[in-house]
Design a protein around this motif. Sequence first.
Motif, short mmCIF file in Angstrom:
data_model
loop_
_atom_site.label_atom_id
_atom_site.label_comp_id
_atom_site.label_asym_id
_atom_site.label_seq_id
_atom_site.Cartn_x
_atom_site.Cartn_y
_atom_site.Cartn_z
N ASP A 9 0.82 -1.21 0.00
CA ASP A 9 0.00 0.00 0.00
C ASP A 9 0.85 1.26 0.00
O ASP A 9 0.42 2.33 -0.44
N GLU A 14 -2.95 5.28 -5.95
CA GLU A 14 -4.26 5.10 -6.54
C GLU A 14 -4.54 6.22 -7.54
O GLU A 14 -4.24 7.38 -7.30
N ASP A 15 -5.13 5.82 -8.65
CA ASP A 15 -5.49 6.78 -9.69
C ASP A 15 -6.74 7.53 -9.26
O ASP A 15 -7.73 6.94 -8.85
N HIS A 16 -6.70 8.86 -9.35
CA HIS A 16 -7.86 9.66 -9.00
C HIS A 16 -8.56 10.09 -10.28
O HIS A 16 -7.94 10.67 -11.17
N SER A 18 -12.78 11.04 -12.01
CA SER A 18 -14.23 11.17 -11.90
C SER A 18 -14.85 10.35 -13.01
O SER A 18 -14.31 10.27 -14.11
N GLU A 123 -9.30 13.90 -10.16
CA GLU A 123 -10.63 14.02 -9.57
C GLU A 123 -11.07 15.47 -9.48
O GLU A 123 -10.33 16.33 -9.02
N ALA A 149 -19.51 6.72 -8.21
CA ALA A 149 -18.44 6.70 -7.21
C ALA A 149 -17.40 5.67 -7.62
O ALA A 149 -17.65 4.47 -7.60
N ALA A 150 -16.23 6.14 -8.01
CA ALA A 150 -15.19 5.26 -8.54
C ALA A 150 -14.63 4.33 -7.48
O ALA A 150 -14.24 3.20 -7.79
N ASN A 151 -14.60 4.76 -6.23
CA ASN A 151 -14.02 3.92 -5.18
C ASN A 151 -14.93 2.75 -4.81
O ASN A 151 -14.47 1.79 -4.19
N ALA A 152 -16.19 2.79 -5.19
CA ALA A 152 -17.12 1.71 -4.89
C ALA A 152 -17.21 0.66 -6.00
O ALA A 152 -17.88 -0.35 -5.83
N LYS A 154 -16.29 -2.43 -8.31
CA LYS A 154 -15.53 -3.68 -8.20
C LYS A 154 -14.61 -3.83 -9.40
O LYS A 154 -13.53 -4.38 -9.30
N LYS A 156 -12.94 -1.61 -11.17
CA LYS A 156 -12.20 -0.36 -11.39
C LYS A 156 -11.00 -0.58 -12.30
O LYS A 156 -10.60 0.31 -13.04
#
Length: 162
Positions: A9, A14-16, A18, A123, A149-152, A154, A156
């Motif tokens: 981690d 992580e890619d940001h 929208s 973003e 919401a990109a973080n939600a 599966k 991605k």
Amino acid sequence: MAIKKLVLDDFYEEDHFSLIGIHCTIEDYRLAFLLNKALGIRLTRKDKDFDNNNLKTTFSIFEWEDHTQFNTWNLVSNTCKVISSEMNENLDSLFSFDQMTTQTHHLVSEYKKANFLLKINNELNFKKEKLILEKILNIDHVITAYSIAANALKSKDQLIFN
């Protein structure tokens, strides 16, 4: 003996981005033209379609690199229809015939009803994203558009185009 643990981690950035889902029934090139006109951007069709993990599915993709804002805009089709034919030879029949089957694949399977996805790297803040959504909704041929919401998501990893 000491055990050392490496946490990935720390290295994974992580890619940001929208993500906007667009529902419409027009062709991809027409939607790209209308988005260019409404948003003042310059989406152009890439030379090669986006190949999804060699699953024999390709999705049309348009891209524009905004060098002033350091953003990359991608418009990608969310659906791909694959037509395959199978030779059906029934022993009781005098004739053999080809049976055509159509399979529909989705780039982001959580949003199967969205025809297109507009991905904007870097973003955006809430006000700017809301302004973009309002401009997209004012296009006559667009049925609806909404922020995803990109973080939600599966799937991605399916949205990495470079």
